[in-house]
Design a protein around this motif. Structure first.
Motif, PDB file in Angstrom:
ATOM      1  N   THR A  27    -101.405   4.021 -21.574  1.00 28.18           N
ATOM      2  CA  THR A  27    -101.570   5.478 -21.663  1.00 28.18           C
ATOM      3  C   THR A  27    -102.907   5.924 -21.088  1.00 28.18           C
ATOM      4  O   THR A  27    -103.941   5.328 -21.364  1.00 28.18           O
ATOM      5  N   GLN A  28    -102.813   6.958 -20.284  1.00 26.78           N
ATOM      6  CA  GLN A  28    -104.037   7.601 -19.794  1.00 26.78           C
ATOM      7  C   GLN A  28    -104.204   8.902 -20.546  1.00 26.78           C
ATOM      8  O   GLN A  28    -103.232   9.607 -20.797  1.00 26.78           O
ATOM      9  N   SER A 234     -94.689  13.747 -18.546  1.00 25.59           N
ATOM     10  CA  SER A 234     -95.783  13.371 -19.446  1.00 25.59           C
ATOM     11  C   SER A 234     -95.752  14.391 -20.567  1.00 25.59           C
ATOM     12  O   SER A 234     -95.005  15.355 -20.513  1.00 25.59           O
ATOM     13  N   VAL A 235     -96.616  14.186 -21.552  1.00 23.52           N
ATOM     14  CA  VAL A 235     -96.558  15.105 -22.674  1.00 23.52           C
ATOM     15  C   VAL A 235     -97.932  15.706 -22.950  1.00 23.52           C
ATOM     16  O   VAL A 235     -98.954  15.050 -22.780  1.00 23.52           O
ATOM     17  N   ALA A 236     -97.930  16.973 -23.331  1.00 26.01           N
ATOM     18  CA  ALA A 236     -99.170  17.640 -23.742  1.00 26.01           C
ATOM     19  C   ALA A 236     -99.120  17.855 -25.241  1.00 26.01           C
ATOM     20  O   ALA A 236     -98.156  18.426 -25.755  1.00 26.01           O
ATOM     21  N   LEU A 237    -100.124  17.376 -25.932  1.00 27.37           N
ATOM     22  CA  LEU A 237    -100.163  17.478 -27.393  1.00 27.37           C
ATOM     23  C   LEU A 237    -101.342  18.333 -27.839  1.00 27.37           C
ATOM     24  O   LEU A 237    -102.366  18.390 -27.156  1.00 27.37           O
ATOM     25  N   PRO A 238    -101.195  18.951 -28.991  1.00 26.28           N
ATOM     26  CA  PRO A 238    -102.281  19.834 -29.448  1.00 26.28           C
ATOM     27  C   PRO A 238    -103.398  19.056 -30.126  1.00 26.28           C
ATOM     28  O   PRO A 238    -103.151  18.090 -30.834  1.00 26.28           O
ATOM     29  N   ASP A 239    -104.606  19.497 -29.913  1.00 23.40           N
ATOM     30  CA  ASP A 239    -105.735  18.976 -30.671  1.00 23.40           C
ATOM     31  C   ASP A 239    -106.666  20.160 -30.923  1.00 23.40           C
ATOM     32  O   ASP A 239    -107.750  20.259 -30.357  1.00 23.40           O
ATOM     33  N   PHE A 240    -106.174  21.121 -31.671  1.00 27.96           N
ATOM     34  CA  PHE A 240    -106.988  22.299 -31.957  1.00 27.96           C
ATOM     35  C   PHE A 240    -106.571  22.900 -33.299  1.00 27.96           C
ATOM     36  O   PHE A 240    -105.570  22.487 -33.899  1.00 27.96           O
ATOM     37  N   SER A 241    -107.342  23.841 -33.722  1.00 24.50           N
ATOM     38  CA  SER A 241    -107.011  24.539 -34.963  1.00 24.50           C
ATOM     39  C   SER A 241    -107.406  25.998 -34.793  1.00 24.50           C
ATOM     40  O   SER A 241    -108.200  26.339 -33.916  1.00 24.50           O
ATOM     41  N   ASP A 325     -91.498   6.769 -19.880  1.00 29.49           N
ATOM     42  CA  ASP A 325     -92.572   7.319 -19.036  1.00 29.49           C
ATOM     43  C   ASP A 325     -93.415   8.371 -19.750  1.00 29.49           C
ATOM     44  O   ASP A 325     -94.549   8.634 -19.376  1.00 29.49           O
ATOM     45  N   ILE A 326     -92.883   8.923 -20.820  1.00 29.45           N
ATOM     46  CA  ILE A 326     -93.539  10.081 -21.424  1.00 29.45           C
ATOM     47  C   ILE A 326     -94.899   9.757 -22.034  1.00 29.45           C
ATOM     48  O   ILE A 326     -95.769  10.615 -22.131  1.00 29.45           O
ATOM     49  N   ALA A 327     -95.091   8.505 -22.412  1.00 31.39           N
ATOM     50  CA  ALA A 327     -96.370   8.140 -23.036  1.00 31.39           C
ATOM     51  C   ALA A 327     -97.372   7.590 -22.023  1.00 31.39           C
ATOM     52  O   ALA A 327     -98.447   7.146 -22.384  1.00 31.39           O
ATOM     53  N   GLU A 328     -96.997   7.618 -20.743  1.00 30.11           N
ATOM     54  CA  GLU A 328     -97.933   7.085 -19.743  1.00 30.11           C
ATOM     55  C   GLU A 328     -99.175   7.951 -19.619  1.00 30.11           C
ATOM     56  O   GLU A 328    -100.249   7.503 -19.283  1.00 30.11           O
ATOM     57  N   GLU A 329     -98.968   9.233 -19.870  1.00 30.68           N
ATOM     58  CA  GLU A 329    -100.125  10.125 -19.865  1.00 30.68           C
ATOM     59  C   GLU A 329     -99.994  11.108 -21.036  1.00 30.68           C
ATOM     60  O   GLU A 329     -98.949  11.728 -21.214  1.00 30.68           O
ATOM     61  N   VAL A 330    -101.037  11.224 -21.817  1.00 28.68           N
ATOM     62  CA  VAL A 330    -101.062  12.218 -22.906  1.00 28.68           C
ATOM     63  C   VAL A 330    -102.156  13.220 -22.573  1.00 28.68           C
ATOM     64  O   VAL A 330    -103.311  12.855 -22.387  1.00 28.68           O
ATOM     65  N   VAL A 331    -101.741  14.479 -22.457  1.00 23.35           N
ATOM     66  CA  VAL A 331    -102.706  15.535 -22.138  1.00 23.35           C
ATOM     67  C   VAL A 331    -102.990  16.301 -23.415  1.00 23.35           C
ATOM     68  O   VAL A 331    -102.071  16.798 -24.050  1.00 23.35           O
TER      69      VAL A 331
END
Lengths: 334, 710
Positions: A27-28, A234-241, A325-331
């Protein structure tokens, strides 16, 4: 907060290692930068270094409807400022790539814009290249378009993407788009790859919402389309509040930076809700360029929404099972 | 009541234009009406006036205004502006050209356009242009000084901004320009952390947006107390604004928000009250010891009103009105006293009150006319948003109407005064949009919509008569009516169309025949009617009409509505000489035309002023069509004619849905169930049993589904 984020990331990294064991996925990590002025705080730099952010997706500008443009009826808006500092950031960090993103506001590309596909694509490409070159970033090898298309304007949007892709392919460059969950049920866009957006999935303005950033329930119905979706993803995940403020049962505004633990100002109602005790201003935060003129009134309800690392991990696991392939890059969207 | 009457009859005489804030606001800091939302317009107006004078009125103000609204940073070299008279004139004048290029270039730094210029390029260029302006003629001196302050502010060189203010801004004789320079200087003070000084300037300029930013540091009880302890004039201005900010928010307090349970409710109500009590106590203390007793007593009264403590509010307001204060503070106190009076004494609408209202209204109108005229010199005349936000008539009239609303509504209702109600409700639109809108757009105005959708034929016809004759039942309605600018052609069209919708074709002709060719060519519905076929039998086969581009239609003065009514009158008259199938056929033909003219038909523009796919309720013409078809059913003798009748009865909608829709989650399909006692059921049964349904169902999914289920 910083420690908590690092812990979250460790959990995800652990989960990915487990997946790696099964599927050998490397994963990148990447990050979306969505503000209008490019200025990273020390905390953000440290966070990027700590997980080794490889690619930065930078929103360069929005495209909005605007009748001043007689030919296409659309104009750029909210162009990013301070982008020159990105060059120096690339020089002294792990950052390897920058992918410019253009956000096209809802409804800008209309049904009858098919005939304008070439003109729209040319304008976008010229402006993207002018911005990256003008700010010392050179010509980027990939660009991304973020547009919430629907079936009604799909034909026109895809026609524009085809032209844009063909122009980019001519010089060995790639085109990607964002994919919203509901779009998994539609035909895949004619681009090289997509980023599945797994954030802002709920109804922020609804009092009944538990967490508009991301819930399992919001994602579940769409997972069945994932394995057959005809585009590398690829997938974009949240890291905010953030804090959603409700007044008289109606959404009022988002208020970042509230010290909800201050019991002289807030009363905690349950694990995610607080109530304002007094008339107070919204504190100025690092990311806000101007002081908010909004006020909190006694009785206002604040729903605290945070991204959940465990949920991120769980969903990533489930999606990796459906397609590797979806976990190859996490944004991360922060 | 005597006091109430006294207040009601003189209250407007001492009011000045005030920003409208949710209908009611506490205002003790002087607003400057041409700032904030209107800032751009005000600046633009000043700029236009300057250039208009500079070129000795040889270029029209509109041309200059349009140039500044649209001009990009390179407008003077842009081919799109090559023939613009203003650009041409500027290019011929070296000094004007030098100055304007720099202004436009500075604007380019934040201008969004497809051709990207790297950030700071335009600003850098504007700054170097500025260096070449040392020997500009006197007429440009203050403008160049302002430009310098703008460039330095953009460069964040606040020291230089301050220097220009001290050397040139302070002594600038042009007040409008000086105010703009002061705004930039206030920005410097803000950046230097001198908040109260900055706020003092913003308050004087009436820059509410900047004031709100600054005051964020001093909000709530603590901030207000902190400001009250600073003994400077600047702090005093800031204090007044912070107080105003607090009590206005308190008026709209969120005390009845979402609660989890009784315990939470008690706790929150307690918190709210604790906060308010602390502030009220502070106001009372300040009213004792401060020299500004009026503002503290007014604030106290206002908060008591917000809490529903009307007797206390009245007492504080009466005390406040006896104190010294600025004109604005007195007006504010009087307004609060009026509210407190009204809260303590319910209004009984009688002739005396109506006369007082009429006088107030007249005063408001006179003042608004003067105000609009004075603003017209400064702002674009087509900027209605500006007017709604800034012309004092609107908030003041709304205050008047809000205050008397329930009493007036009751009075109008009791006396069947539709005109009074509609006119009173829509007066703001009337005053503010006067002379800026053409006949066609009157259909989109609120009063037209209210009349058409909320009132019956009789009420609207009486409204029409009252407006035409300018004769109303009472003094207030009479005053309102005089000011209500209403085209009688539009009213004739409305009443005539309403008659037609109800099948009163003869009566409709009385109104529709009065429509002039000029009026008809100005209507937007003419385009739709000019392209439709009136004899088309829509029940049997839908026609395909192309979308109409109104501009493409050759103007027509044909009075389609009158022609339609005339034709219907003739057909009705002819019926008496017919019998049997012949009569039934004639009735079917009439039903076709009625259906066509309804909002469900292709000729919808005969009976409606607008069409929406969201409106699925058939208008009265559909019911008329069904009456005709039922008559035909009684008259017909042959099966062929009967079939046509039933076909019509199955086609003309009743407004009741054919189906109820369920979703079968197991099968994941939609399940339709035909409504059991639907008025069309008999017609469906007939059609299904008397002919091979396949012959007629190719375009009717309802009938096809019905045949499947039965």
């Amino acid at each position: 907060m910083h420690t908590k984020r690092l812990l979250n990331l460790l959990l995800i990294a652990l989960a990915l290692c487990t997946s790696c064991a099964k599927k050998k996925v490397n994963t990148q990590y990447s990050m979306y930068y969505w503000r209008t002025t490019f200025e990273l705080s020390e905390g953000e730099r440290a966070w990027m270094d700590s997980i080794g952010v490889h690619t930065l997706y930078v929103r360069l500008f929005d495209v909005i409807k605007d009748s001043r443009d007689k030919e296409l009826g659309m104009m750029p808006d909210a162009t990013i400022r301070g982008l020159k500092s990105l060059g120096s950031l690339q020089a002294d960090s792990n950052l390897k790539r920058c992918i410019p993103v253009v956000f096209v506001a809802p409804g800008v590309i209309a049904k009858n814009d098919e005939a304008n596909a070439d003109a729209i694509a040319s304008r976008l490409l010229q402006r993207i290249d002018a911005i990256t070159e003008g700010n010392g970033l050179g010509i980027c090898d990939e660009i991304q378009i973020d547009y919430d298309w629907a079936q009604s304007n799909q034909k026109a949007y895809f026609a524009m993407l085809r032209v844009l892709a063909s122009k980019l392919h001519g010089s060995n460059r790639k085109l990607s788009t964002t994919i919203r969950l509901h779009q998994l049920a539609l035909e895949a866009p004619p681009v090289d790859r997509g980023i599945l957006m797994l954030y802002n999935t709920g109804k922020l303005q609804s009092m009944e919402e538990t967490n508009s950033i991301l819930t399992r329930e919001a994602v579940e119905p769409y997972l069945r389309h994932l394995s057959s979706y005809a585009l590398p993803l690829s997938v974009a995940l949240p890291d905010f509040s953030w804090n959603a403020v409700f007044r008289n049962n109606e959404f009022a505004f988002l208020a970042p930076g509230l010290q909800l633990s201050d019991t002289t100002m807030f009363v905690q109602l349950d694990s995610t809700h607080w109530q304002s005790r007094f008339y107070q201003s919204i504190p100025l935060t690092a990311s806000a360029t101007v002081q908010s003129s909004e006020r909190l009134l006694p009785g206002d309800i604040i729903r605290r929404e945070e991204s959940d690392a465990a949920l991120n991990r769980e969903l990533l696991d489930r999606m990796s099972d459906l397609r590797s392939d979806i976990a190859e890059e996490v944004v991360y969207f922060r | 009541m005597a006091l109430l009457m006294c207040m009601a009859t003189h209250i407007w005489a001492c009011w000045t234009p005030a920003e409208y804030e949710g209908g009611t606001s506490f205002r003790i800091v002087q607003p400057f009406p041409d700032f904030n939302s209107a800032y751009t317009n005000s600046t633009l107006g000043e700029t236009v006036n300057f250039w208009f004078g500079y070129f000795k009125k040889s270029i029209k103000q509109d041309v200059i205004r349009d140039f500044f609204k649209e001009a990009p940073y390179d407008a003077l070299d842009n081919e799109n502006f090559a023939s613009n008279p203003f650009a041409v004139a500027v290019k011929k004048d070296a000094n004007a050209s030098k100055y304007l290029r720099a202004c436009l270039m500075l604007q380019g730094d934040t201008e969004e356009r497809w051709e990207y210029r790297p950030e700071g390029d335009c600003l850098g260029e504007a700054a170097s242009m500025l260096k070449q302006m040392n020997s500009m003629p006197e007429v440009f001196a203050s403008r160049v000084a302002l430009l310098k302050m703008r460039v330095y502010t953009a460069q964040k060189d606040y020291e230089k901004v301050e220097k220009v203010w001290n050397s040139e801004g302070k002594s600038c004789s042009d007040k409008a320009l000086q105010n703009r320079m002061r705004g930039y200087y206030a920005g410097v003070l803000y950046k230097q952390g001198k908040l109260t000084e900055a706020m003092s300037i913003y308050a004087e300029l009436g820059d509410q947006v900047s004031m709100r930013w600054c005051v964020s540091k001093f909000i709530g009880y603590k901030g207000i107390k902190q400001l009250s302890e600073m003994q400077t004039a600047d702090a005093n201005v800031a204090l007044q604004y912070a107080l105003q900010d607090y009590v206005n928010y308190y008026w709209h307090k969120g005390g009845d928000s979402f609660y989890y349970d009784e315990e939470d409710l008690e706790r929150v109500v307690g918190d709210v009250q604790k906060d308010a009590n602390r502030m009220k106590q502070f106001c009372a203390e300040m009213a004792e010891k401060s020299s500004d007793k009026m503002i503290w007593l007014s604030a106290l009264s206002w908060m008591e009103l917000a809490d529903g403590n009307n007797a206390e509010a009245l007492s504080h307001a009466q005390q406040a009105c006896k104190q010294k204060g600025t004109v604005l503070q007195k007006e504010n106190a009087e307004r609060i006293l009026m509210l407190a009076n009204l809260r303590n004494a319910p209004i009984v609408m009688n002739e005396k009150v109506l006369k007082a209202l009429a006088n107030d209204f007249q005063t408001l109108c006179t003042r608004s006319e003067e105000e609009i005229a004075s603003k017209d010199a400064k702002v674009s005349p087509d900027d209605l948003t500006y007017r709604y936000d800034n012309v004092a008539f609107c908030p003041n009239y709304c205050f008047l109407m809000d205050t008397y609303k329930s009493a007036l509504d009751e009075y109008f209702k009791k006396n069947h005064l539709v005109h009074g109600q509609v006119i009173a409700d829509n007066m703001c639109d009337q005053i503010l949009s006067k002379s800026y809108e053409g006949a066609a757009s009157k259909w989109q105005q609120n009063w037209f919509e209210a009349l058409d959708s909320s009132f019956g034929l009789e009420d609207v016809a009486s409204f029409c008569e009252a407006i035409k004759k300018k004769k109303f039942a009472d003094a207030f309605a009479q005053q309102l009516g005089k000011k209500f600018d209403c085209d009688t052609q539009v009213l004739n069209d409305l009443v005539g169309t309403k008659c037609m919708r109800e099948g009163k074709y003869g009566q409709a002709l009385n109104y529709l025949n009065q429509l002039t060719p000029n009026y008809i060519t100005s209507t937007n519905y003419r385009a739709y009617l000019a392209t439709r076929n009136f004899g088309y039998k829509v029940m049997f086969q839908r026609s395909q009409y192309k979308e109409v581009d109104e501009e493409m239609i050759v103007p027509t003065a044909t009075n389609f509505k009158a022609e339609f009514c005339k034709d219907m009158v003739d057909r009705i008259n002819a019926l008496s000489s017919l019998t049997g199938d012949e009569k039934a056929k004639a009735e079917i033909e009439m039903a076709h035309r009625m259906f066509q003219a309804s909002n469900m038909g292709d000729l919808w523009a005969l009976s409606e002023f607008g069409w929406s796919s969201a409106n699925t309720t058939p208008n009265k013409l559909c019911a008329q069509a069904r009456v005709q078809l039922n008559n035909a059913l009684k008259d017909c003798q042959s099966e062929a004619v009967r079939f046509d009748v039933y076909y019509g009865l199955a086609s003309v909608p009743t407004g009741e849905p054919f189906w109820s829709l369920d979703y079968d989650w197991d099968e994941q399909v939609s399940v339709y169930k035909f409504t059991r006692f639907h008025p069309c059921r008999a017609a469906f049964d007939y059609l299904v049993s008397h002919r091979n349904v396949r012959d007629i169902v190719s375009t009717c999914d309802v009938l096809r589904n019905y045949a499947k289920q039965n």
